[in-house]
Design a protein around this motif. Structure first.
Motif, short mmCIF file in Angstrom:
data_model
loop_
_atom_site.label_atom_id
_atom_site.label_comp_id
_atom_site.label_asym_id
_atom_site.label_seq_id
_atom_site.Cartn_x
_atom_site.Cartn_y
_atom_site.Cartn_z
N TYR A 101 56.32 79.40 65.10
CA TYR A 101 55.39 79.53 66.23
C TYR A 101 53.95 79.25 65.81
CZ TYR A 101 59.31 81.55 68.82
OH TYR A 101 60.52 81.74 69.43
N LYS A 102 53.64 79.61 64.56
CA LYS A 102 52.29 79.34 64.04
C LYS A 102 52.05 77.83 63.98
CE LYS A 102 49.20 80.71 60.30
NZ LYS A 102 49.10 81.43 59.01
N LYS A 103 53.06 77.08 63.53
CA LYS A 103 52.94 75.61 63.47
C LYS A 103 52.78 75.01 64.87
CE LYS A 103 55.46 74.62 59.19
NZ LYS A 103 56.81 74.34 58.67
N LEU A 104 53.46 75.62 65.84
CA LEU A 104 53.36 75.12 67.23
C LEU A 104 52.01 75.44 67.87
CD1 LEU A 104 56.80 76.08 68.89
CD2 LEU A 104 56.08 73.83 68.10
N GLU A 105 51.29 76.39 67.26
CA GLU A 105 49.99 76.84 67.79
C GLU A 105 50.15 77.39 69.22
OE1 GLU A 105 47.57 73.34 67.26
OE2 GLU A 105 46.91 74.01 65.28
N VAL A 106 51.16 78.24 69.41
CA VAL A 106 51.38 78.85 70.72
C VAL A 106 51.08 80.34 70.66
CG1 VAL A 106 53.12 77.18 71.46
CG2 VAL A 106 53.85 79.22 70.20
N LYS A 107 50.83 80.92 71.83
CA LYS A 107 50.62 82.37 71.92
C LYS A 107 51.93 83.02 72.36
CE LYS A 107 45.63 82.59 72.59
NZ LYS A 107 45.36 82.78 71.20
N ILE A 108 52.35 84.04 71.61
CA ILE A 108 53.62 84.70 71.91
C ILE A 108 53.45 86.21 72.03
CG2 ILE A 108 55.09 82.91 70.84
CD1 ILE A 108 55.30 85.08 68.46
N GLY A 109 54.32 86.80 72.86
CA GLY A 109 54.40 88.26 72.97
C GLY A 109 55.86 88.67 72.87
N GLU A 110 56.09 89.97 72.65
CA GLU A 110 57.46 90.49 72.51
C GLU A 110 57.83 91.23 73.80
OE1 GLU A 110 60.38 93.25 72.30
OE2 GLU A 110 58.40 94.10 71.92
N TYR A 111 58.94 90.79 74.44
CA TYR A 111 59.36 91.33 75.74
C TYR A 111 60.79 91.90 75.69
CZ TYR A 111 55.75 89.23 78.89
OH TYR A 111 54.60 88.90 79.56
N GLY A 112 61.23 92.38 74.54
CA GLY A 112 62.67 92.60 74.36
C GLY A 112 63.24 94.00 74.52
N THR A 113 62.54 94.92 75.16
CA THR A 113 63.01 96.31 75.20
C THR A 113 64.37 96.46 75.88
OG1 THR A 113 60.75 97.15 75.21
CG2 THR A 113 62.46 98.67 75.98
N ARG A 114 64.53 95.87 77.05
CA ARG A 114 65.72 96.16 77.87
C ARG A 114 67.02 95.63 77.26
NH1 ARG A 114 64.52 94.63 83.33
NH2 ARG A 114 62.36 94.94 82.72
N LEU A 153 58.94 94.43 65.41
CA LEU A 153 57.50 94.59 65.71
C LEU A 153 56.68 94.89 64.47
CD1 LEU A 153 57.76 96.26 69.18
CD2 LEU A 153 56.28 94.32 68.63
N LYS A 154 57.29 95.52 63.49
CA LYS A 154 56.62 95.74 62.21
C LYS A 154 56.25 94.39 61.59
CE LYS A 154 56.93 98.90 58.33
NZ LYS A 154 57.80 99.58 57.39
N VAL A 155 57.21 93.46 61.61
CA VAL A 155 56.97 92.11 61.08
C VAL A 155 55.91 91.38 61.91
CG1 VAL A 155 58.02 89.85 60.61
CG2 VAL A 155 59.32 91.93 60.15
N LEU A 156 56.03 91.49 63.24
CA LEU A 156 55.12 90.77 64.13
C LEU A 156 53.67 91.25 64.02
CD1 LEU A 156 57.29 90.56 67.41
CD2 LEU A 156 56.77 88.70 65.84
N THR A 157 53.50 92.53 63.69
CA THR A 157 52.15 93.09 63.68
C THR A 157 51.50 93.17 62.30
OG1 THR A 157 53.11 95.31 63.59
CG2 THR A 157 52.49 94.47 65.75
N GLU A 158 52.31 93.15 61.23
CA GLU A 158 51.73 93.47 59.92
C GLU A 158 50.76 92.40 59.41
OE1 GLU A 158 55.76 92.38 57.32
OE2 GLU A 158 55.02 94.44 57.42
N GLU A 159 50.98 91.14 59.84
CA GLU A 159 50.08 90.09 59.35
C GLU A 159 48.87 89.86 60.24
OE1 GLU A 159 51.84 86.55 57.64
OE2 GLU A 159 53.76 87.60 57.50
N LYS A 160 48.80 90.60 61.33
CA LYS A 160 47.68 90.49 62.29
C LYS A 160 47.40 89.04 62.68
CE LYS A 160 45.69 94.96 61.65
NZ LYS A 160 46.92 95.63 61.73
N LEU A 161 48.44 88.36 63.07
CA LEU A 161 48.32 86.95 63.42
C LEU A 161 47.69 86.79 64.81
CD1 LEU A 161 51.85 86.00 62.14
CD2 LEU A 161 49.71 85.27 61.09
N PRO A 162 46.68 85.94 64.93
CA PRO A 162 45.96 85.83 66.22
C PRO A 162 46.82 85.31 67.37
CG PRO A 162 45.23 84.13 64.66
CD PRO A 162 46.10 85.06 63.90
N PHE A 163 47.92 84.61 67.07
CA PHE A 163 48.72 84.06 68.16
C PHE A 163 49.74 85.06 68.71
CE2 PHE A 163 50.99 82.93 64.28
CZ PHE A 163 52.31 83.24 64.59
N PHE A 164 49.89 86.21 68.03
CA PHE A 164 50.76 87.26 68.57
C PHE A 164 49.92 88.15 69.48
CE2 PHE A 164 52.56 91.63 68.19
CZ PHE A 164 53.69 91.40 68.97
#
Length: 390
Positions: free
Chosen positions: A158-171, A183-194
């Motif tokens: 996703y970083k290579k694609l330069e897209v903005k992503i969010g996590e919608y997977g609770t249900r 979410l630990k993986v998604l947040t630990e690097e503080k990536l601006p596109f997340f």
């Protein structure tokens, strides 16, 4: 198994459930609602599933908003006023609003009560069904290391694609544990596109902003009250009146996108930052959206489309390449983050089926861009399509 519990916080829910609850409390406090489980995937449920589920939701009646959680909401969601947060502080789940039964391998779930109360049940019930199902059939997911490395690979992609992503997977998560891990993986690097998660509990844990739009039920109720033709418009106007443009993404496919665009007038198209695509061919939708904005003299490059329909890295790549230099895409990724564990995923929904106001119950329908995603009684769906000339 009686100690099985997957919901440990009242905030373990999708963000839009709270924003809709606030709007319903303010505008429609006496309306009642009924919801039902729709088993699209024709899944068979193991013995005692309903009984264990009942025990699980009974435990939920003890959940209450903590002081720390309330402070988090005050800071991260300033558009939720103090009267609503005070209400939420006192709110408790009432398991009597939910009936669960099982005949053989089939389960039935029905929710009934005041809309502003019952609105919070859908997402946690879906999460419980998913986790409990895998547990009871003895399904083993891939090891934690595999989930971590797979999530990291997706992030690199996703970083290579330069897209903005969010996590919608609770249900549809495999488990609370897997969503936490992802979410630990998604947040630990503080990536601006997340850009965040729709789960308010995990937003609090990982100190990120909760994200979300509205659910179809918001517009389905408006159709029952005001008519199918103008439901989208009145639902948008009511949303604007409550949130003053602060929550600026609107859902576009409750009565097909063609009906939505008829309602999406110049004022609303200017006020809302963008729209959410949740069914049908994404490329056709992008073209329709761009055409709509251009016709109104609005620059599509200043507007957003949030895509949230069964996304995979391949699908995100395909959509984002088509959007380049045309419109801004955001991607709300659900099952592919929280249930990509080497097992078949479930296909279930819980939808509003009736609403009560003016002393009578009225059936509600959803006419998705894809027929399989439409919900409601068959005769009502036929009538609705006829009324809307679809």
């Amino acid at each position: 198994m009686s100690n099985f519990s997957v919901i440990s916080s009242i905030l373990d829910n999708d963000f839009y459930k709270f924003t809709m609850q606030n709007a319903v409390l303010k505008l429609f406090p006496s309306v009642k609602a009924r919801y039902e489980l729709i088993n699209r995937g024709k899944h068979f449920f193991p013995k005692d599933f309903a009984n264990i589920m009942k025990e699980t939701i009974n435990i939920m009646s003890d959940l209450k908003l903590s002081d720390k959680e309330k402070i988090f909401l005050e800071k991260s969601c300033p558009y939720l006023d103090s009267s609503y947060l005070n209400f939420l502080k006192e709110y408790q789940y009432n398991p009597k609003e939910v009936s669960i039964s099982q005949i053989g391998e089939n389960i039935k779930i029905r929710i009934e009560g005041l809309w502003y109360r019952t609105i919070l049940w859908e997402v946690p019930l879906m999460a419980i069904i998913s986790e409990l199902y895998y547990k009871l059939i003895g399904a083993k997911c891939v090891p934690e290391d595999t989930i971590i490395s797979s999530t990291k690979e997706k992030l690199i992609f996703y970083k290579k694609l330069e897209v903005k992503i969010g996590e919608y997977g609770t249900r549809r998560r495999f488990s609370y544990k897997v969503q936490n891990l992802v979410l630990k993986v998604l947040t630990e690097e503080k990536l601006p596109f997340f850009i965040g998660t729709s789960n308010v509990h995990f937003s609090h844990i990982f100190s990120i902003n909760p994200i979300g739009t509205q659910g179809h039920e918001w517009i389905m109720f408006h159709a029952a009250k005001y008519g199918l033709n103008i439901a989208d418009r009145i639902a948008m106007e009511n949303w604007l009146n409550i949130y003053k443009g602060k929550l600026g993404i609107i859902l576009s496919d409750t009565y097909t996108s063609s009906i939505f665009f008829k309602n999406f007038n110049k004022k609303l198209s200017n006020f809302f930052k963008g729209i959410r695509h949740d069914s049908g061919d994404p490329i056709i939708f992008i073209k329709k959206t761009i055409k709509h904005y251009k016709k109104l003299g609005i620059n599509p490059l200043e507007k957003i489309i949030v895509f949230s329909d069964n996304l995979t890295p391949k699908k995100v790549a395909y959509i984002s390449s088509f959007c380049k230099k045309k419109i801004i895409p955001f991607f709300g990724i659900g099952t592919n983050f929280t249930n990509d564990v080497g097992l078949p995923t479930m296909n279930l929904v819980i939808k509003m089926v009736e609403t009560f106001f003016d002393k009578k119950w009225i059936s509600v329908v959803k006419l998705s861009n894809v027929k399989e995603k439409s919900t409601g009684k068959k005769n009502m769906l036929i009538l609705a399509r006829k009324n809307l000339h679809l």
